[in-house]
Structures are given as structure tokens and as C-alpha cells.
Design a protein around this motif. Structure first.
Motif, PDB file in Angstrom:
ATOM      1  N   SER A   1       0.835  -1.206   0.000  1.00  0.00           N
ATOM      2  CA  SER A   1       0.000   0.000   0.000  1.00  0.00           C
ATOM      3  C   SER A   1       0.871   1.258   0.000  1.00  0.00           C
ATOM      4  CB  SER A   1      -0.920   0.028   1.223  1.00  0.00           C
ATOM      5  OG  SER A   1      -1.815  -1.060   1.214  1.00  0.00           O
ATOM      6  N   ILE A   2       0.386   2.281  -0.665  1.00  0.00           N
ATOM      7  CA  ILE A   2       1.050   3.587  -0.661  1.00  0.00           C
ATOM      8  C   ILE A   2       0.314   4.457   0.345  1.00  0.00           C
ATOM      9  CG2 ILE A   2       1.731   5.579  -2.035  1.00  0.00           C
ATOM     10  CD1 ILE A   2       1.588   3.800  -4.511  1.00  0.00           C
ATOM     11  N   VAL A   3       0.954   4.749   1.458  1.00  0.00           N
ATOM     12  CA  VAL A   3       0.308   5.491   2.538  1.00  0.00           C
ATOM     13  C   VAL A   3       0.240   6.968   2.166  1.00  0.00           C
ATOM     14  CG1 VAL A   3       0.326   6.009   5.008  1.00  0.00           C
ATOM     15  CG2 VAL A   3       1.277   3.846   4.172  1.00  0.00           C
ATOM     16  N   PRO A   4      -0.943   7.584   2.199  1.00  0.00           N
ATOM     17  CA  PRO A   4      -1.033   9.027   1.942  1.00  0.00           C
ATOM     18  C   PRO A   4      -0.131   9.810   2.877  1.00  0.00           C
ATOM     19  CG  PRO A   4      -3.223   8.056   1.892  1.00  0.00           C
ATOM     20  CD  PRO A   4      -2.283   6.974   2.362  1.00  0.00           C
ATOM     21  N   PRO A   5       0.499  10.868   2.372  1.00  0.00           N
ATOM     22  CA  PRO A   5       1.514  11.582   3.165  1.00  0.00           C
ATOM     23  C   PRO A   5       0.918  12.379   4.310  1.00  0.00           C
ATOM     24  CG  PRO A   5       1.101  12.750   1.121  1.00  0.00           C
ATOM     25  CD  PRO A   5       0.324  11.462   1.037  1.00  0.00           C
ATOM     26  N   MET A   6       1.706  12.494   5.350  1.00  0.00           N
ATOM     27  CA  MET A   6       1.325  13.255   6.543  1.00  0.00           C
ATOM     28  C   MET A   6       1.363  14.753   6.241  1.00  0.00           C
ATOM     29  SD  MET A   6       0.798  12.995   9.860  1.00  0.00           S
ATOM     30  CE  MET A   6       0.866  14.067  11.287  1.00  0.00           C
ATOM     31  N   PRO A   7       0.343  15.524   6.647  1.00  0.00           N
ATOM     32  CA  PRO A   7       0.398  16.983   6.456  1.00  0.00           C
ATOM     33  C   PRO A   7       1.468  17.608   7.330  1.00  0.00           C
ATOM     34  CG  PRO A   7      -1.522  16.375   7.766  1.00  0.00           C
ATOM     35  CD  PRO A   7      -0.915  15.091   7.277  1.00  0.00           C
ATOM     36  N   ASN A   8       1.929  18.777   6.933  1.00  0.00           N
ATOM     37  CA  ASN A   8       2.946  19.478   7.724  1.00  0.00           C
ATOM     38  C   ASN A   8       2.373  19.907   9.065  1.00  0.00           C
ATOM     39  OD1 ASN A   8       4.866  19.278   5.661  1.00  0.00           O
ATOM     40  ND2 ASN A   8       4.166  21.176   4.705  1.00  0.00           N
ATOM     41  N   ARG A   9       3.219  19.868  10.079  1.00  0.00           N
ATOM     42  CA  ARG A   9       2.785  20.281  11.422  1.00  0.00           C
ATOM     43  C   ARG A   9       2.526  21.784  11.429  1.00  0.00           C
ATOM     44  NH1 ARG A   9       2.746  19.355  16.834  1.00  0.00           N
ATOM     45  NH2 ARG A   9       3.186  17.142  16.559  1.00  0.00           N
ATOM     46  N   PRO A  10       1.364  22.205  11.931  1.00  0.00           N
ATOM     47  CA  PRO A  10       1.056  23.643  11.982  1.00  0.00           C
ATOM     48  C   PRO A  10       1.828  24.348  13.085  1.00  0.00           C
ATOM     49  CG  PRO A  10      -0.727  22.394  12.979  1.00  0.00           C
ATOM     50  CD  PRO A  10       0.227  21.389  12.397  1.00  0.00           C
ATOM     51  N   ALA A  11       2.063  25.628  12.893  1.00  0.00           N
ATOM     52  CA  ALA A  11       2.687  26.442  13.940  1.00  0.00           C
ATOM     53  C   ALA A  11       1.632  26.745  14.992  1.00  0.00           C
ATOM     54  CB  ALA A  11       3.234  27.731  13.342  1.00  0.00           C
ATOM     55  N   SER A  12       1.909  26.399  16.252  1.00  0.00           N
ATOM     56  CA  SER A  12       0.910  26.559  17.313  1.00  0.00           C
ATOM     57  C   SER A  12       1.144  27.799  18.160  1.00  0.00           C
ATOM     58  CB  SER A  12       0.905  25.319  18.210  1.00  0.00           C
ATOM     59  OG  SER A  12       2.197  25.087  18.757  1.00  0.00           O
ATOM     60  N   THR A  13       2.315  28.443  18.036  1.00  0.00           N
ATOM     61  CA  THR A  13       2.593  29.655  18.802  1.00  0.00           C
ATOM     62  C   THR A  13       2.957  30.779  17.851  1.00  0.00           C
ATOM     63  OG1 THR A  13       4.967  29.183  19.053  1.00  0.00           O
ATOM     64  CG2 THR A  13       3.475  28.238  20.699  1.00  0.00           C
TER      65      THR A  13
END
Length: 376
Positions: free
Chosen positions: A73-85
Motif C-alpha cells: 500500500s502507498i500510505v497518503p503523506p502526513m500533512p505538515n505540522r502547523p505552527a501553534s505559537t
């Protein structure tokens, strides 16, 4: 009862639609609103709504890519981590657009929502993952199971990297997969290059818009101060400043639409191609293991023959399974990739044409008004 009958009706096509319409900040935590509509009977209801943090999204991706063996299986890519501060957001904007852009695009929440939604939608379109237990828990469960991220050991990661490097020159006996390795590698590099160039264009477009804004402000100030005694001159300068301000808005509209369509889709599928490379490398590692198991079975002594044959059959079965699934996955992935990029390109061109026409009409109208002022 009507809802249950609809869900149980086998004539109803399978559908799993996931939206992330909004998100809220709770201190340094961003909580995403997840809305789901489905006809799949695996789910307890046709419509569901819940909130999730980015850590929950990480947990979901970790379950599908590490806890479970992805195999072919080709796993869909993880989204970029958002800036929380605020500090993280400013550092991210400096990295993406340079120091002069740190005050631009203050509200990144819609961008984060779109990234998470794309990840979930790709899972919903995937034949394997749309029915996976982790996705079901993510969309339904309150609360989620403990978010313990499984990690590959440092030794295993290093081993896989060394193996993958050593296998780059290996000739695959299957022409389809050998051709796919070259195509995916070249496509991934092309996507990276396009992303770099397009990002530079966006930066230049944003900076040009800022310059137009500064120019508009200075023109307006000049018209209302030094030449305030000449009414026609003041009107001319003020109107010209308004025109430059509208031009700034047009440039920002173009940049935003470009970022939301073309740039966003290219960024997603650059990472998706990386996932495709990972799948092809997993298959290649299993190929070498099956070849090694076959060689060991031939050399095995009579006392170890049964064990060696069983190991060979197991290795061959795993390799055939990943090859069967990988062939289907690659075909479906390329269809999705081409369709998504075509859609993004059409949207990008339509936005460019529409905004260009609006800008041209605004400039033509403004030029006529400026001439009238000048004639007074």
C-alpha cells in the motif's frame, strides 16, 4: 428508520466524505472540526462530527504506516505540522517568505484545515484505509485510544537506509516495477524542482504586492499633505493611490489562489511520490530476501531442509503479495495524481484569467476616472 434502510440498501454506492470546515486555537493547541458523511455500514451513523488535534492526526498516520505493515500500500503523506505559537508562526513565515513577510498571512488556520482535510480525503479514497480501524476510531471514537506513537528502532531505520542505497542499481526482474522505479524517482525530483521555482514565484508576487501597498500609501499621503491646496491634484493622487491599493489586492488574490490550487497540490503529491518510493523500496527488500531464502534453501543440509524450504515459501509469498498489491496501488495512484494535478492546473488557470480580467476592467475604469480628474 429511513436512515438505517438507506444505509443497509446494497444499491446505495459506497461513499465516505470528510470535511474539515474550521479549527480553533486552545492555547497552543489547534483543534480541528471533523465532519463525516458516509454510506459505509462500518460506521455507527451516516453523519458524524468530532474534534481532533494535530497529535491525533499524527497518531492516525503512525498507526497506518508504522504500527501496521503497509506492505504494497502507498500510505497518503502526513500533512505538515502547523505552527501553534506566535513565535513558531513568525519563524515559519520568515523561512517561507523572508523577514519582510513576517506580518503577512497571519491567519494560517484555513491552510492547516485544508492540509488535514486533504490527508483524510486521500485516506477515504483508499480502498484499504477507508475501512481501517484506526480511521474509524479517528472519525468516531470519543476519546481516542492513548496516543502512543510506535517508532522504528534506530538500527532498523539505518538498516533500511543502507539496504535501499545498495538496491538502487539492482535490476528488477519485473519490467513493470523496474520502469516504475525510474519513473517515480524522476517524477519526484521534477516535482521538487517545480515546487522550489513556484515557491520563489509566490515569494516575488507577495513582495511585489507589499511594494504596491507601500507605494499606494505614500502616494495617498503625498496627495493629502504637500499639495493639499490644489484640489484636482489631491483628487488625482488620492485616486491613483486607491488604484495601486486595488492592484495590491489583485496580486494578493492571484498569489493566494495559486498557493491554494497549484502549489498546494504539487506539495501534496511530491510527498505522495515519496511514499510511492517507500513502497517500491519495501518490495525490493522483499525481493532480495526471497532470493536469499531461495539460495539458502538450495544449500541447506538435510536436517535443515524443511525449515529452509518453509522460509523460502514464506519469503516468496510475501514478495508475491506485495507485488500484486503494489501493481494495483501504483496504477490507482497515478490515476489520482494525474486527475488531481489536472484539476489543480485548470483551477489555477481559471483563477489567473478571472483575476486578470477583473484587474484589466478595474484599470480601464480607473484610467478613465483619472483622465476626468485631470481635465477638470
Amino acid at each position: 428508520m429511513e436512515e438505517e434502510r438507506t444505509r443497509d440498501d446494497s444499491s446505495v454506492p459506497e461513499m465516505l466524505e470528510i470535511k474539515v470546515p474550521s479549527a480553533t486555537k486552545d492555547g497552543e493547541i489547534i483543534r480541528f472540526e471533523i465532519k463525516t458523511v458516509t454510506t459505509l455500514t462500518d460506521f455507527p451513523s451516516c453523519e458524524m462530527s468530532t474534534t481532533r488535534t494535530f497529535e491525533d492526526v499524527e497518531w492516525l498516520h503512525n498507526c497506518l504506516s508504522v504500527r501496521e505493515d503497509p506492505g504494497g500500500s502507498i500510505v497518503p503523506p502526513m500533512p505538515n505540522r502547523p505552527a501553534s505559537t506566535a513565535a513558531e508562526a513568525e519563524a515559519l513565515m520568515k523561512q517561507e517568505f523572508g523577514g519582510e513577510m513576517r506580518n503577512m498571512l497571519a491567519d494560517q488556520i484555513p491552510k492547516y484545515c485544508r492540509s488535514v482535510e486533504m490527508f483524510l480525503c486521500l485516506l477515504a479514497k483508499h480502498a484499504r484505509y477507508r475501512r481501517s480501524e484506526p480511521l474509524k476510531q479517528f472519525l468516531v471514537s470519543e476519546p481516542l485510544p492513548p496516543r502512543v506513537l510506535a517508532k522504528l528502532s534506530m538500527f532498523k531505520r539505518a538498516t533500511n537506509v543502507v539496504k535501499d542505497k545498495g538496491l538502487q542499481s539492482k535490476k528488477d526482474p519485473d519490467e513493470f516495477f523496474h520502469g516504475q522505479r525510474g519513473f517515480v524517482h524522476e517524477s519526484h525530483q521534477c516535482m521538487k524542482d517545480v515546487n522550489v521555482v513556484f515557491h520563489q514565484q509566490l515569494v516575488a508576487q507577495r513582495q511585489f504586492a507589499m511594494s504596491l501597498g507601500a507605494f499606494a500609501s505614500n502616494i495617498t499621503k503625498a496627495g493629502s499633505s504637500a499639495c493639499s491646496s490644489i484640489e484636482s491634484h489631491t483628487k488625482l493622487m488620492t485616486r491613483f493611490g486607491q488604484v495601486m491599493d486595488q492592484c495590491q489586492q489583485s496580486e494578493n488574490t492571484l498569489a493566494t489562489s495559486s498557493e491554494n490550487s497549484f502549489a498546494f497540490t504539487f506539495c501534496v503529491f511530491e510527498k505522495y511520490l515519496e511514499s510511492s518510493k517507500d513502497m517500491l523500496n519495501r518490495r525490493l527488500r522483499l525481493l532480495t530476501e526471497s532470493e536469499a531464502a531461495a539460495a539458502a534453501a538450495v544449500k541447506a543440509k538435510a536436517s535443515n531442509k524443511a525449515k529452509a524450504d518453509a522460509a523460502r515459501e514464506d519469503a516468496v509469498q510475501k514478495f508475491e503479495e506485495i507485488s500484486r498489491l503494489g501493481r494495483t496501488e501504483l496504477s490507482l495512484f497515478h490515476q489520482l495524481r494525474v486527475h488531481s494535478l489536472q484539476t489543480a492546473l485548470v483551477t489555477y488557470c481559471q483563477n489567473q484569467i478571472s483575476t486578470g480580467r477583473d484587474t484589466y476592467a478595474m484599470l480601464a475604469r480607473s484610467l478613465s476616472e483619472l483622465r476626468q480628474i485631470d481635465d477638470e
